[in-house]
Each structure stands twice: as structure tokens, then as C-alpha cells.
Design a protein around this motif. Structure first.
Motif, PDB file in Angstrom:
ATOM      1  N   ILE A   1       9.544 -10.324  11.750  1.00 44.33           N
ATOM      2  CA  ILE A   1      10.615  -9.455  11.286  1.00 44.33           C
ATOM      3  C   ILE A   1      11.707  -9.357  12.347  1.00 44.33           C
ATOM      4  N   THR A   2      12.805  -8.721  11.967  1.00 44.41           N
ATOM      5  CA  THR A   2      13.935  -8.599  12.875  1.00 44.41           C
ATOM      6  C   THR A   2      13.604  -7.635  14.006  1.00 44.41           C
TER       7      THR A   2
ATOM      8  N   LYS B   1      12.158 -10.881  -0.960  1.00 43.73           N
ATOM      9  CA  LYS B   1      13.531 -10.471  -1.239  1.00 43.73           C
ATOM     10  C   LYS B   1      13.862  -9.211  -0.432  1.00 43.73           C
ATOM     11  N   ASN B   2      15.148  -9.035  -0.145  1.00 42.89           N
ATOM     12  CA  ASN B   2      15.564  -7.975   0.767  1.00 42.89           C
ATOM     13  C   ASN B   2      15.094  -6.590   0.349  1.00 42.89           C
ATOM     14  N   VAL B   3      15.201  -6.293  -0.952  1.00 41.63           N
ATOM     15  CA  VAL B   3      14.829  -4.954  -1.427  1.00 41.63           C
ATOM     16  C   VAL B   3      13.329  -4.729  -1.279  1.00 41.63           C
TER      17      VAL B   3
ATOM     18  N   LEU C   1       7.403 -12.038   6.940  1.00 41.89           N
ATOM     19  CA  LEU C   1       8.452 -11.360   6.188  1.00 41.89           C
ATOM     20  C   LEU C   1       9.795 -12.079   6.231  1.00 41.89           C
ATOM     21  N   ASP C   2       9.896 -13.148   7.026  1.00 38.58           N
ATOM     22  CA  ASP C   2      11.134 -13.919   7.052  1.00 38.58           C
ATOM     23  C   ASP C   2      11.163 -15.011   5.990  1.00 38.58           C
TER      24      ASP C   2
ATOM     25  N   LYS D   1       6.206  -8.962  -4.956  1.00 36.54           N
ATOM     26  CA  LYS D   1       6.607  -7.670  -5.525  1.00 36.54           C
ATOM     27  C   LYS D   1       5.369  -6.861  -5.922  1.00 36.54           C
ATOM     28  N   LYS D   2       4.406  -7.518  -6.542  1.00 34.87           N
ATOM     29  CA  LYS D   2       3.169  -6.840  -6.925  1.00 34.87           C
ATOM     30  C   LYS D   2       2.423  -6.356  -5.689  1.00 34.87           C
TER      31      LYS D   2
END
Length: 439
Positions: A170-171, A138-140, A132-133, A102-103
């Protein structure tokens, strides 16, 4: 006698600007800031744009006071001198929990926003191994990071020439969103080099995606493309032929055991691309994809292969055999293969003769790296052929696996072989050969 002259100055005061700038180039941020306090001239040198064209920022996952200070210093200088940046590398080292991620996302938002407003020179951007998987994303937080990065790429799309997002994981939709950002202003991108190896999440059949094909059709000047084999299709090869054949020089293709690689790609598609892109060289990197039937589907004779790396990662399968690959597949590239890397756990088959014959058949082979079960006599035969100019190898790196605890005898034999060909090794070869017990 009293001296009324000016006080003698240090010779450093007369150092030419170009030399002083070169000295500052080798200093870290802390030493640069201290040196800038010496005098006005040194302070001006500190603010020279040439010192701040390249930057690496590392976000350390394991916190410490020293690393926090280092990070703050790097961030401050990047913001202060960001307008000069031409080459930026972001490293994410051992992220360990969600608060840290998050940071990282918040700081990157500010950094990218600042650079997007002040910088008009950025040519290359590298942000590798985001993964990123992972669950710590977290999703947000993940969605916000991708949004910020996409906005930055859009703003920099007219000037960016190199993008490395290796290991983003990533997707398909997120990946295409980021890549489309490079062409969103004009619906075309003229970036020359992209690294999207391990860019998409594992197990994705990217080759069947119309969205991916549409995204790749917007790149019109690719010179080097690094990606996974699960992206390869006839459609993609046709797109590269149509839009980038005039510039395309290198395709670096990784094929991993966990990535889908069962698609059927036409040799004609490769041939058409190679015909339109005469400078094209293809480098293959296989990880645990060792079965002959799998390799035969991928290694088509029409591909202009320059380099092949086959790594079993110590994986052993008694039903697997390397011999057909060495005798029927790889010789097809005798006219173009320059670099060969084999890391094999071939404890059930000896490949000395097959490997030597392959080397001698490849007329342009310069680099050989082999980790495998081989007999020591293989090295003597190889060096003898090299001495007789039957091959043109310039680099030989061999790790001879042995099933015995004590390899003293093999090491002595290798030493004898070295002495026999010392004149050749010392004058013409980058040579490294050892034994390695595999017990």
C-alpha cells in the motif's frame, strides 16, 4: 440370570474432559459439529473456549461449491465463537477478479465489525499478501477495506500483541494510517511484534519519510520487527534506540532489487542501537541484491548480524562476482553469524576455497544452505573439517549445480563421501546434499 443393572456404557463416556477436549482439538468444523450431537457432555466440550482460540479463515479466489460451503462454515463458527479468539489468520488465496475482491471486502467488514464488538482476547492478527496495489482492487473498495481494518486495529490496540500485514503493498500514507491505528487511543503502542515486509508499494523511499518516522516513534515495546531495507535510516535506528531498546531482540530486514536501497546509513547509528539493545540480532534477506558495492553500503561491521541470506534467483550477470563478498564482507561477522544461505548462479567463478574459509572463520555458524556451482570435493573437505571440530555446523543443505546433463559421476562421488562420513552425518548433522543440472 436376569441382569437388573444399568446398561453398560462405552468407555468414551468416562473419558476425562481434558482428553475429550484434546480429541475435539484435532477435528475440523464438520466433525466437531457432528460429535457435539452425541451427548450433552460432548456438546459442552464443543462450546469450550479453549477449542476456538486459534482460527484460520481462507478466502479462495477460484470458486467451487465445496469451497463455498467450507467458507460459510468457517464464517459461521467464527461469528459463533469469535469471543474466544486469541489468534486469527486471514488468507486470501488467488484472488482473480474485482467482484471477488468486492465480496471479500464486504465479508471482512462484517467479520471485523463483529469481532470488534464481541472479542476482548485477540492477541495476534495475520492478513498476508493482500497486494492492494493490484488492479483488481478498485479505489473505492480498497479505501473501504483500509478504513475498516484501521477501525478494527484501533479497537484492538490495547490487547493486540502481534500484527502481520506482510505483502499488503500500500501507499506510504495508507500504511502509516494503519500503523497509527495501533496507537490512536493513547498515542503510544505497546505491541511487541510487527511484520511489515513488503507492506509498502514497490519503489517507495520510505526511509526519507517524516510521516513514517513519526509513526514508528509511537511504538514503545517492539521485540521483533520485520520490514524492508527501504525503511532503514539513521532516524529510524535512533527511534528504535530511544523507544524500544529495552525490549528489542530481532530485526528481520529484506532487501529486494526493486526497493530503493541506496541511502547512506551511519555505522554509528547501528553501533548506538546495538549498545542500548544488547539482545539485538539482525537477520538480512537479500533478493537479487548481489553486487559487492551495494552490499558493502548495507552490511556494516557495527550490525549484530545473526543470519544472512543471499539469493540471486537464478539471475546471471557475467560482470558480477561473489568473491569479494565472501572474502571481505561476510568475515566481519565471524563472531555472531549463525545461519548462512547462499543461492547463487555463479557459473563463471568457482568459490570452493573462499566459501570453506568463510565457514571455518565463523565460530558460531550452525546452519549452512548453499545452492551454487561447486565441486563435489568441496563436500568432502567441509565434512573433514567438521569431523575435526574446526566448525560447529549442525545443518548442511547443499545443492551442487552442474552444467552437465549427466551427473551420474558426481552423484557416485557424493555417495562415497556420505559413506565415508556416515557416522558423523547420522549422529550429529541434519544433512542433505544433491547435484542439480543447470543446462
Amino acid at each position: 440370570m436376569e441382569d437388573d443393572g444399568e446398561p453398560e456404557q462405552s468407555s468414551w463416556a468416562y473419558l476425562p474432559d481434558v482428553c475429550l477436549s484434546h480429541v475435539f482439538h484435532w477435528l475440523d468444523d464438520r466433525d466437531r459439529s457432528r460429535a457435539a450431537l452425541v451427548c450433552k457432555k460432548w456438546s459442552c466440550t464443543m462450546h469450550s473456549g479453549s477449542l476456538w482460540r486459534c482460527r484460520t479463515i481462507t478466502f479462495y479466489g477460484q470458486p467451487s461449491r465445496a469451497r463455498t460451503l467450507e467458507f460459510r462454515s468457517a464464517m459461521w463458527y467464527t461469528k459463533k465463537f469469535g469471543k474466544y479468539l486469541k489468534h486469527l489468520e486471514i488468507k486470501l488465496s488467488n484472488p482473480y477478479n474485482t467482484p471477488f475482491i468486492k465480496k471479500f471486502q464486504v465479508i471482512m467488514r462484517g467479520l471485523l465489525s463483529h469481532l470488534g464488538k464481541c472479542n476482548s482476547h485477540l492477541e495476534s492478527l495475520s492478513i498476508k499478501y493482500l497486494e492492494l496495489d493490484c488492479l483488481i482492487w478498485k479505489n473505492v473498495v480498497r479505501a473501504q477495506f483500509i478504513k475498516n481494518l484501521a477501525a478494527f486495529l484501533k479497537r484492538m490496540s490495547n490487547q493486540l500483541d502481534y500484527l502481520n500485514l506482510k505483502g499488503a503493498r500500500i501507499t506510504l500514507e495508507e500504511g502509516c494510517e494503519l500503523l497509527n491505528s495501533l496507537s490512536s487511543l493513547t498515542n503510544r503502542s505497546f505491541i511487541s511484534e510487527i511484520n511489515i515486509e513488503d507492506f509498502f508499494s514497490l519503489h517507495l523511499s520510505v526511509y526519507s519519510s517524516a510521516l513514517f518516522h513519526q509513526t514508528m516513534s509511537k511504538f514503545h515495546r517492539l521485540t521483533i520487527l520485520t520490514f524492508n531495507y527501504n525503511c532503514i535510516s539513521d532516524e529510524l535506528l535512533d527511534i528504535l534506540r530511544e523507544h524500544s531498546s529495552h525490549s528489542l531482540c530481532t530485526l528481520n530486514i529484506k532487501c529486494h532489487i526493486h526497493d530503493p536501497h541506496g541511502q547512506v546509513v551511519s555505522g554509528m547509528s547501528w553501533a548506538n542501537l546495538a549498545k542500548r539493545a544488547p539482545k539485538l540480532n539482525v537477520n538480512f534477506f537479500f533478493e537479487r541484491v548481489m553486487r559487492h558495492d551495494h552490499l558493502a553500503r548495507i552490511l556494516l561491521v557495527e550490525i549484530p548480524v545473526r543470519s544472512i541470506s543471499l539469493r540471486s534467483c537464478y539471475f546471471s550477470d557475467p560482470d558480477w562476482t561473489m568473491r569479494p563478498t565472501l572474502t571481505t564482507l561476510l568475515p566481519a561477522y565471524w563472531h555472531g553469524l549463525e545461519k548462512l544461505t547462499l543461492e547463487l548462479n555463479n557459473d563463471h567463478e568457482l568459490l570452493d576455497n573462499e566459501l570453506l574459509q568463510l565457514i571455518l572463520s565463523c565460530k558460531r555458524l550452525l546452519f549452512l544452505k548453499v545452492w551454487a556451482f561447486l565441486s563435489v570435493s568441496f563436500m568432502e573437505r567441509l565434512l573433514q573439517n567438521r569431523a575435526e571440530r574446526k566448525c560447529i555446523l549442525t545443518t548442511i543443505k547443499v545443492k551442487i549445480y552442474t552444467a552437465q546433463d549427466d551427473s551420474t559421476e558426481e552423484e557416485q562421488l557424493l555417495a562415497d563421501i556420505y559413506r565415508k562420513f556416515k557416522y558423523l552425518i547420522d549422529s550429529e548433522l541434519n544433512y542433505f546434499v544433491i547435484t542439480y543440472p543447470m543446462v
